[in-house]
Design an enzyme around this catalytic site. Structure first.
Site, short mmCIF file in Angstrom:
data_model
loop_
_atom_site.label_atom_id
_atom_site.label_comp_id
_atom_site.label_asym_id
_atom_site.label_seq_id
_atom_site.Cartn_x
_atom_site.Cartn_y
_atom_site.Cartn_z
CD GLU A 99 -2.86 0.79 2.57
OE1 GLU A 99 -3.25 -0.36 2.88
OE2 GLU A 99 -3.14 1.80 3.22
CG ASP A 101 -1.68 4.52 2.87
OD1 ASP A 101 -2.37 4.03 2.00
OD2 ASP A 101 -1.45 3.98 3.97
CD GLU A 103 -4.79 7.90 6.12
OE1 GLU A 103 -4.90 8.50 7.21
OE2 GLU A 103 -4.83 6.67 6.03
#
Ligand SMILES: *[C@@H]1O[C@H](CO)[C@@H](O)[C@H](O)[C@H]1NC(C)=O
Length: 269
Positions: A99, A101, A103
């Site tokens: 993953e 990411d 955010e």
């Protein structure tokens, strides 16, 4: 003369071979969560996610990607966005998934967003780096990109690298290279932790909260893109150092309290 013809020919070949396709949200994504709170407009040129007291919303790519350069322009929730989180990430499936990411943690009006980043390999994350931005991400669209090749994963904001995760397989750290990833985004409420560690709560009188997306672009496969370069150039390294010096607010690689017995191997480079 001959070299002119040769260079025009080369240019033509590059243009024809590059698979950069300007995105259309109807073609490239499914609205996957939050019935009616995710919308596509303008014949596929604009997408919005919203969050109200009942639910957030999200979308995901139809395709999976294994290496490439993925660009998206986002305009984040404006005004008092405290407690909201806009996640934008690439992920494969299952317990040993990889993953990458981004955010975006909202904040009270006038206070800076936090851009939180992480990399999971074989199901293991704990590689957080956080940044403030050198622009207001709610005023205009800004481009957030992932470059992912065999050598590194580079996170970029407006083409400026903010983080590099190098392939450290030689030090025994798994590197994402076998599992194709989908692109996901979602807008949700996380006022139990997101803003100042959960101190600032979501102001529901401002709902719905809305974030906007446009100009999705994915360069993959056989295209001769700069994303395939195995090294950043000198200018990119300077920009990266500038961001890390002036805008990085958390780095797991310098968090002694968290790693009293030594930092993870990928931190030593
Ligand atoms: C919100 O603003 C405060 C004060 O400027 C800052 O310390 C914090 O990093 C900001 N971001 C979040 C997500 O709390």
């Amino acid at each position: 003369m001959a070299s002119n013809i040769l260079s025009s020919l080369l240019l033509l070949i590059i243009l024809v071979c590059s698979e950069a396709n300007a995105g259309n949200f109807y073609q490239d994504f499914d609205l996957s969560w939050g019935s009616g709170r995710a919308k596509i407009y303008g014949g596929g040129q604009l997408l919005s996610l919203s969050l109200d007291k009942i639910s957030g919303s999200g979308f995901q790519s139809k395709k999976e990607y294994l290496f490439g350069r993925i660009d998206m322009q986002l305009k984040l929730v404006a005004g008092n966005s405290a407690g909201t989180v806009t996640a934008y990430y690439l992920s494969s499936q299952g317990p040993t998934h990889d993953e990458i990411d981004f955010e975006f943690l909202g904040n009270a009006t006038g206070e800076p967003y936090t851009l939180h980043t992480n990399v999971f390999t074989q199901g293991k994350g704990n590689r957080e780096q956080q940044f403030h931005l050198w622009f207001d991400p709610t005023k205009n669209f800004h481009t957030y990109s992932i470059i992912w090749n065999l050598q590194h994963i580079v996170f970029l904001a407006d083409n400026t690298p903010i983080r590099v995760f190098k392939n450290s397989e030689s030090k025994g750290i798994p590197y994402p290279k076998n599992q194709p990833m989908r692109i996901y985004s979602s807008l949700w409420n996380a006022d139990d932790w997101a803003t100042r560690g959960g101190l600032v709560k979501t102001d529901w009188s401002r709902a719905p909260f809305t974030a906007y997306y446009r100009n999705f672009n994915a360069q993959t496969g056989g295209s001769k893109g700069a994303w395939q370069n195995q090294e950043l150039d000198a200018y990119s390294w300077r920009r990266l150092r500038w961001v890390q010096k002036n805008f990085m607010i958390y780095n797991y690689c310098t968090d002694y309290r968290r790693f009293p017995h030594g930092f993870p191997a990928e931190c030593r480079q």
